[in-house]
Design a protein around this motif. Structure first.
Motif, PDB file in Angstrom:
ATOM      1  N   ILE A  99       0.849  -1.183   0.000  1.00  0.00           N
ATOM      2  CA  ILE A  99       0.000   0.000   0.000  1.00  0.00           C
ATOM      3  C   ILE A  99       0.885   1.234   0.000  1.00  0.00           C
ATOM      4  O   ILE A  99       1.780   1.370   0.843  1.00  0.00           O
ATOM      5  CB  ILE A  99      -0.931   0.018   1.230  1.00  0.00           C
ATOM      6  CG1 ILE A  99      -1.869  -1.195   1.194  1.00  0.00           C
ATOM      7  CG2 ILE A  99      -1.725   1.323   1.298  1.00  0.00           C
ATOM      8  CD1 ILE A  99      -2.742  -1.321   2.424  1.00  0.00           C
ATOM      9  N   ILE A 100       0.654   2.115  -0.951  1.00  0.00           N
ATOM     10  CA  ILE A 100       1.393   3.376  -1.054  1.00  0.00           C
ATOM     11  C   ILE A 100       0.407   4.510  -0.840  1.00  0.00           C
ATOM     12  O   ILE A 100      -0.546   4.667  -1.607  1.00  0.00           O
ATOM     13  CB  ILE A 100       2.088   3.519  -2.421  1.00  0.00           C
ATOM     14  CG1 ILE A 100       3.022   2.325  -2.673  1.00  0.00           C
ATOM     15  CG2 ILE A 100       2.853   4.837  -2.503  1.00  0.00           C
ATOM     16  CD1 ILE A 100       3.634   2.316  -4.056  1.00  0.00           C
ATOM     17  N   LEU A 101       0.618   5.295   0.193  1.00  0.00           N
ATOM     18  CA  LEU A 101      -0.271   6.412   0.504  1.00  0.00           C
ATOM     19  C   LEU A 101       0.471   7.710   0.250  1.00  0.00           C
ATOM     20  O   LEU A 101       1.523   7.969   0.843  1.00  0.00           O
ATOM     21  CB  LEU A 101      -0.716   6.346   1.964  1.00  0.00           C
ATOM     22  CG  LEU A 101      -1.550   7.517   2.481  1.00  0.00           C
ATOM     23  CD1 LEU A 101      -2.920   7.529   1.812  1.00  0.00           C
ATOM     24  CD2 LEU A 101      -1.700   7.458   3.992  1.00  0.00           C
ATOM     25  N   LEU A 102      -0.071   8.531  -0.643  1.00  0.00           N
ATOM     26  CA  LEU A 102       0.534   9.828  -0.896  1.00  0.00           C
ATOM     27  C   LEU A 102      -0.525  10.821  -1.336  1.00  0.00           C
ATOM     28  O   LEU A 102      -1.668  10.467  -1.610  1.00  0.00           O
ATOM     29  CB  LEU A 102       1.666   9.730  -1.914  1.00  0.00           C
ATOM     30  CG  LEU A 102       1.500   8.859  -3.165  1.00  0.00           C
ATOM     31  CD1 LEU A 102       0.604   9.536  -4.179  1.00  0.00           C
ATOM     32  CD2 LEU A 102       2.862   8.591  -3.785  1.00  0.00           C
ATOM     33  N   ILE A 156       4.255  21.999  -0.868  1.00  0.00           N
ATOM     34  CA  ILE A 156       4.670  20.866  -1.704  1.00  0.00           C
ATOM     35  C   ILE A 156       4.980  19.608  -0.897  1.00  0.00           C
ATOM     36  O   ILE A 156       5.076  18.514  -1.467  1.00  0.00           O
ATOM     37  CB  ILE A 156       5.896  21.224  -2.560  1.00  0.00           C
ATOM     38  CG1 ILE A 156       7.093  21.581  -1.677  1.00  0.00           C
ATOM     39  CG2 ILE A 156       5.566  22.366  -3.513  1.00  0.00           C
ATOM     40  CD1 ILE A 156       8.377  21.795  -2.455  1.00  0.00           C
ATOM     41  N   LEU A 157       5.125  19.739   0.421  1.00  0.00           N
ATOM     42  CA  LEU A 157       5.453  18.574   1.241  1.00  0.00           C
ATOM     43  C   LEU A 157       4.197  17.748   1.488  1.00  0.00           C
ATOM     44  O   LEU A 157       3.206  18.251   2.011  1.00  0.00           O
ATOM     45  CB  LEU A 157       6.050  19.028   2.568  1.00  0.00           C
ATOM     46  CG  LEU A 157       6.700  17.949   3.441  1.00  0.00           C
ATOM     47  CD1 LEU A 157       7.909  17.343   2.747  1.00  0.00           C
ATOM     48  CD2 LEU A 157       7.098  18.539   4.787  1.00  0.00           C
ATOM     49  N   VAL A 158       4.207  16.499   1.087  1.00  0.00           N
ATOM     50  CA  VAL A 158       3.034  15.640   1.211  1.00  0.00           C
ATOM     51  C   VAL A 158       3.435  14.318   1.856  1.00  0.00           C
ATOM     52  O   VAL A 158       4.606  13.941   1.858  1.00  0.00           O
ATOM     53  CB  VAL A 158       2.379  15.362  -0.165  1.00  0.00           C
ATOM     54  CG1 VAL A 158       1.941  16.654  -0.824  1.00  0.00           C
ATOM     55  CG2 VAL A 158       3.330  14.600  -1.077  1.00  0.00           C
ATOM     56  N   PRO A 159       2.470  13.605   2.419  1.00  0.00           N
ATOM     57  CA  PRO A 159       2.807  12.297   2.992  1.00  0.00           C
ATOM     58  C   PRO A 159       3.159  11.287   1.910  1.00  0.00           C
ATOM     59  O   PRO A 159       2.586  11.303   0.824  1.00  0.00           O
ATOM     60  CB  PRO A 159       1.519  11.893   3.719  1.00  0.00           C
ATOM     61  CG  PRO A 159       0.433  12.639   3.011  1.00  0.00           C
ATOM     62  CD  PRO A 159       1.049  13.942   2.608  1.00  0.00           C
TER      63      PRO A 159
END
Length: 205
Positions: A99-102, A156-159
């Motif tokens: 799982i990739i969360l972004l 621009i910084l995101v999880p």
């Protein structure tokens, strides 16, 4: 609670079901027919504007009834409801699923404009600590001038969280720069697909 839902080119106007809930339901309903290996791109719109009126979840968050002017609290309520639906998805997939969360961009400046009466957490909230119900919420040290639409960190910084058996060093924080396009060859590698050739894509929701 009012949006257009498109499946296989057929547009349906949906009223009354929170979009975050419906998006998770669509994936969970599709999952039994998925052919291994599969790649599912689940594009939630939350947490996102608009936050006015009734556009916050009716449940799955700990803030209770949130006044319309509390934009930051309404945003946090939407984020908690999203977290709940992500939990449903994690429980639905097999244990060997990666799982990739972004996210696509940083925080909107609307969430920085905090009403003076907004508090950290109400008494019955799971994250409540003594005094939170009387302590005003703030976004320090983040600056509203550096929000979404700028090239500063809050814009621009995101999880980017990667979870699953294919993660070779779990529990690790990485401080290097990563862009979403960097994820594409990683996904191909996980699916044992080379970077060349043609592949079919089936849109299911």
């Amino acid at each position: 609670y009012s949006y257009n839902w498109v499946v296989s080119g057929i547009r349906t106007h949906v009223v009354g079901q929170y979009l975050t809930d419906k998006t998770a339901d669509a994936f969970i309903d599709w999952l039994p027919q998925a052919q291994e290996p599969y790649f599912a791109y689940i594009a939630f719109n939350a947490a996102h504007l608009p936050l006015a009126g009734n556009n916050i979840p009716s449940g799955h968050h700990g803030f209770g009834n949130v006044p319309a002017s509390w934009s930051n609290t309404r945003f946090r309520a939407a984020l908690e409801a999203l977290d709940y639906q992500i939990g449903r998805i994690m429980n639905a997939v097999s244990p060997d699923t990666t799982i990739i969360l972004l996210s696509d961009n940083g925080t909107s400046d609307a969430t920085f404009n905090i009403n003076a009466s907004e508090k950290r957490y109400p008494v019955n909230h799971p994250l409540h600590n003594p005094g939170d119900e009387t302590t005003g919420f703030n976004m320090q040290p983040y600056n509203p001038n550096y929000a979404k639409g700028t090239v500063y960190d809050p814009g621009i910084l995101v999880p980017c969280i990667i979870y699953g058996n294919n993660v070779t060093s779990p529990g690790r924080d990485y401080n290097g720069l990563v862009d979403i396009v960097d994820i594409c060859p990683t996904i191909l590698r996980l699916l044992n697909i080379s970077g060349s050739g043609q592949y079919s894509l089936t849109t299911v929701m």
